[in-house]
Design an enzyme around this catalytic site. Structure first.
Site, short mmCIF file in Angstrom:
data_model
loop_
_atom_site.label_atom_id
_atom_site.label_comp_id
_atom_site.label_asym_id
_atom_site.label_seq_id
_atom_site.Cartn_x
_atom_site.Cartn_y
_atom_site.Cartn_z
N LYS A 106 0.84 -1.20 0.00
CA LYS A 106 0.00 0.00 0.00
C LYS A 106 0.88 1.25 0.00
O LYS A 106 0.70 2.17 -0.81
CB LYS A 106 -0.89 0.00 1.25
N GLY A 126 -25.49 13.07 8.50
CA GLY A 126 -24.88 12.87 9.82
C GLY A 126 -23.52 13.52 9.98
O GLY A 126 -23.33 14.38 10.83
N GLU A 171 -20.88 14.27 14.05
CA GLU A 171 -20.05 13.07 14.27
C GLU A 171 -18.54 13.31 14.34
O GLU A 171 -17.76 12.48 13.87
CB GLU A 171 -20.34 12.01 13.17
N ARG A 190 -6.36 0.47 -0.67
CA ARG A 190 -7.18 0.75 0.50
C ARG A 190 -7.44 -0.51 1.33
O ARG A 190 -7.87 -1.52 0.81
CB ARG A 190 -8.48 1.34 -0.01
N ASP A 223 -28.32 4.11 10.81
CA ASP A 223 -27.75 3.89 9.48
C ASP A 223 -27.62 2.41 9.17
O ASP A 223 -27.10 1.65 9.97
CB ASP A 223 -26.34 4.51 9.41
N HIS A 245 -30.73 5.27 6.92
CA HIS A 245 -30.02 5.74 5.73
C HIS A 245 -29.31 4.57 5.07
O HIS A 245 -28.71 3.74 5.75
CB HIS A 245 -29.01 6.82 6.12
N GLU A 304 -29.47 7.17 -1.81
CA GLU A 304 -28.59 7.84 -2.76
C GLU A 304 -29.25 7.80 -4.14
O GLU A 304 -29.43 6.73 -4.72
CB GLU A 304 -27.28 7.04 -2.77
N HIS A 359 -19.99 12.33 -3.57
CA HIS A 359 -18.74 11.71 -4.04
C HIS A 359 -18.09 12.53 -5.14
O HIS A 359 -16.94 12.31 -5.49
CB HIS A 359 -19.01 10.30 -4.53
N1 GLN Z 1 -24.19 8.91 9.40
C1 GLN Z 1 -23.10 8.49 8.60
C2 GLN Z 1 -22.37 9.70 8.02
O1 GLN Z 1 -23.01 10.66 7.72
C3 GLN Z 1 -23.55 7.62 7.47
C4 GLN Z 1 -22.39 7.09 6.68
C5 GLN Z 1 -22.79 6.07 5.65
O2 GLN Z 1 -23.89 6.08 5.18
N2 GLN Z 1 -21.89 5.21 5.26
O3 GLN Z 1 -21.18 9.70 7.85
ZN ZN Z 2 -24.42 6.87 2.98
#
Ligand code: GLN
Ligand code: ZN
Length: 760
Positions: free
Chosen positions: A23, A437, A489, A520, A604, A646, A670, A699
């Site tokens: 890596k 989040g 978070e 990764r 989530d 989510h 998404e 993204h």
């Molecule tokens: N609550 C998380 C964040 O916003 C959700 C991340 C995810 O969906 N992988 O980072």
């Molecule tokens: Zn997500």
């Protein structure tokens, strides 16, 4: 008893190297810090070490040719020319591989990389070869042959491994089934060419992987095996046809009579092994994958030996032993785990340890149990110590769980009733805005977390720093005029690790890395004991955030299925039971959040879909317990408490019933990249609860405009009634910068207000 030797081989080995050497070298090369020759030299060292370890452990045929510097399927795409025209003509070089993987620039234009997809039911991601209308097969074998030659120079018995032609086509995109299969004939011819070249390089056995045999194959694909394998069969080369990850007894007749010299079966997942073996003609080698290549646990060697003895009696030297699949999916060396409790450390078996387990089994079969008595006893003793270890089984958890599962967990009232209570309590406008989040994880936050972990700052100053960040995030959201807020978070480096560290039953390794994709790696936690929540995990942060504003702040938890999917789990109880235990712990957390005044809680489940079994016939069983685990966590609250969930994707067509059965009040998904098309599943199903289709692709580095977001929302309104629509990004914002987040969220709020004015 036959006294002939048993060959032991591997199907693949971790490529990351000790201390993730490959890596670091790869990333240095990408940054321009080292030359291609230096990168190749590092790779060569890792390969040599891999082969030497395998030789020391007594592996007769170590795998080679699968040692990719990014991904072996990307390698195969280059090897056979399955690459799209946008990259221009590509030679099979390392730089070509990196272009496919990371995108490139041609004539000032950005060329997007190949898509990545999850490799069957693992957490490894492969590069998806892209077929186009005029794709033709073109063998460009030098790099592959070089790799094999390199391995042969270290160990002449190294066995080349390659993805099989049908799996390669199946995994590709850009054509329908008939279009893919139309290439099968010429692809088989190219494989045959390659096999001929390997033969002149002194190769005897080649392993061709056909993992699609673990799926429930459509008839056209099943039928293709015969012609393809007849076509590629090459004099002087022996083929070991390998499948793994699931029971293939249903497909054994598809492959038993192919012109191949050996068949590898995943013996861990094949239920009726004897019948499966019986279907294979008596002149073929049978390789049994007896050591679970996906498990991190020490094997029950005595039990395996007893199971294998009658098979060895029948098969003699036709029997080979191997891990069930490539060892790519487990960490390298459990010997490096010096900080775990002994009882746990003694029970781990990573890639290097599995080699010795295999050798022990082979020796035990050939020379009798006595010859390996010490090894068997050591394994048995270690396993029974773990079984009896404190925390493995907790009476309080088991009792509480059986009580909680006496009836199926449901909210007190159906969604329409709850929605009224929630409207009264939350007082949100039409098209409420929210985020998923996380907010940007700045260098300062990371530094603070690191300093706290290393005990360079104390609890108090750590909390102060996190609170300052929470205050900032709340302030920013208020300025943006977002309706339902989050705390951001900042305290979480990872959405699973954060919770795992606070739950009983979890352990963390120092070096338990596995490749996720390219350079990764991830270090999944280990669930080794019954899961229990000793104390509240998120309440202080959420309550602090809520104390700063009158607007509702969402509590933020990771769901039971995702906690399970992204961990290594114990194998003495079912995944279902583990998910329930986590669900129960989360239920307590949710109750505490509610007590602290939190009115909306998001659970989530980005990995909900990932848990689906490979064979569709088994989906229902999984979905039932996965839904139940989620509901165990989320249904013990009053009507007025709004439960969100989510998921980071939007292919819901085939599981929409279970998504609805979760009965979350709000689901965010998404949808931007599909241009809202993926909302169709919800519209067609008449999804009854609220939905937040993502309208900003987080993204992408491009900031969306209010107009673009509004257009997306108008599409959503055409599908879902306005009073059940939310406005939010596709996913969390932790990887973005504040400079990108502010204008994008401002645009999002502007668009929501416009629609509000229109539909009020
Ligand atoms: N609550 C998380 C964040 O916003 C959700 C991340 C995810 O969906 N992988 O980072
Ligand atoms: Zn997500």
């Amino acid at each position: 008893m036959s006294n002939t030797d048993i060959l032991v081989h591997t199907l693949g080995f971790p490529r990351i190297g000790e201390n993730r050497a490959l890596k670091w070298a790869t990333e240095k090369y990408w940054r321009g810090d080292i030359s291609l020759a230096e990168l190749e030299q590092s790779a060569q060292q890792v390969l040599a070490q891999n082969l030497n370890w395998q030789q020391q452990a007594g592996i007769d045929y170590p795998a080679c040719g699968e040692f990719s510097l990014y991904d072996h399927i990307g390698d195969a795409a280059l090897l056979f020319g399955l690459t799209p025209a946008r990259f221009g003509p590509l030679d099979n070089t390392l730089d070509s591989l990196f272009s496919l993987a990371r995108g490139t620039r041609i004539n000032e234009e950005n060329i997007p990389p190949l898509a990545m997809k999850k490799w069957f039911n693992t957490n490894y991601h492969y590069l998806v070869p892209e077929l186009e209308a005029d794709t033709t097969i073109r063998l460009d074998a030098d790099r592959y042959l070089d790799q094999v030659a390199q391995a042969q120079a270290i160990n002449p018995a190294a066995k080349p491994v390659l993805i099989g032609p049908l799996s390669l086509l199946w995994l590709s995109s850009g054509r329908d089934d008939a279009g893919k299969l139309a290439l099968a004939e010429s692809l088989a011819a190219a494989y045959s060419d390659l096999l001929g070249q390997l033969q002149s390089q002194g190769v005897e056995w080649v392993q061709l992987d056909e993992p699609i045999l673990s799926l429930a194959l459509p008839q056209a694909w099943r039928a293709a095996f015969e012609s393809v394998y007849n076509r590629l069969s090459t004099p002087g080369i022996k083929i070991l046809l390998a499948s793994y990850f699931d029971d293939i007894s249903a497909e054994i007749n598809t492959i038993a009579h192919l012109p191949v010299d050996g068949i590898h079966i995943d013996a861990v997942h094949t239920e009726n092994l004897t019948a499966t073996i019986d279907a294979i003609p008596a002149y073929k080698v049978i390789s049994l994958g007896v050591i679970d290549g996906r498990s991190i646990w020490r094997a029950d060697l005595a039990g395996l030996l007893a199971r294998l003895a009658p098979l060895y009696d029948r098969l003699g030297s036709r029997l080979w032993l191997a891990p069930s699949c490539s060892l790519l999916h487990v960490p390298l060396d459990a010997g490096l785990e010096t900080q775990l409790p002994t009882v746990l450390a003694d029970n781990l078996s990573f890639a290097r340890q599995k080699l010795y387990e295999l050798r022990t089994l082979a020796t035990g079969l050939v020379h009798g149990e006595q010859a390996v008595a010490d090894d068997l006893k050591a394994a048995t003793d270690a396993r029974s110590r773990l079984a009896l270890a404190e925390g493995r089984e907790r009476a309080d958890v088991r009792e509480k769980l059986s009580l909680a599962l006496q009836s199926s967990p449901e909210r007190k009232n159906p969604y329409p009733v709850r929605a009224q209570a929630q409207r009264a309590s939350l007082n949100l406008p039409l098209f409420p805005t929210t985020t998923i989040g996380s907010f940007p994880q700045t260098d300062e936050i990371r530094a603070a977390r690191r300093a706290f972990k290393r005990q360079e700052i104390d609890q108090h100053s750590y909390e102060q720093r996190m609170q300052a960040e929470i205050e900032r995030v709340i302030q920013e959201q208020l300025e943006l005029d977002i309706d339902m807020l989050v705390h951001g978070e900042p305290e979480r480096n990872d959405m699973v690790e954060y919770f795992g560290e606070q739950l009983d039953g979890y352990a963390f390794t120092l070096q338990g890395w596995v490749q996720s994709y390219g350079s990764r790696c991830v270090k999944p936690p280990i669930i080794w004991g019954d899961v229990r929540r000793p104390q509240a995990m998120t309440v202080a942060w959420s309550a602090y955030a809520q104390s700063l504003t009158d607007r509702p702040v969402k509590g933020m938890l990771t769901g039971p299925v995702t906690m399970l999917q992204w961990s290594f789990v114990r194998d003495d109880i079912s995944r279902e039971q583990i998910a329930y235990q986590i669900g129960l712990a989360l239920r307590d957390e949710i109750n505490d959040l509610v007590k602290a005044g939190i009115k909306a809680i998001q659970v989530d489940e980005p990995a909900f879909r990932e848990g689906l079994p490979l064979k569709q016939q088994q989906w229902a069983g999984y979905l039932e317990w996965a839904v139940r685990a989620f509901k165990l966590a989320t249904t013990d609250v009053d009507d007025a408490i709004q439960i969100h969930t989510h998921m980071c994707y939007s292919e819901f067509n085939d599981i929409i019933e279970s998504i609805a059965a979760l009965d979350a009040d709000v689901i965010t998904i998404e949808t931007t990249r599909s241009n809202m098309k993926l909302l169709d599943a919800f519209a067609d199903f008449d999804y009854p609860n609220e939905i937040g289709p993502g309208v900003w692709d987080i993204h992408s580095p491009l900031t969306p405009t209010a107009e673009q977001i509004e257009q997306r929302l108008q599409k959503a309104v055409a599908q879902i009634p306005p009073e059940r629509l939310w406005v939010n990004p596709d996913c969390g914002l932790k990887t973005r910068r504040w400079e990108e987040v502010r204008p994008a969220l401002a645009a999002l709020v502007t668009a929501a207000k416009k629609l509000r004015a229109q539909y009020q």
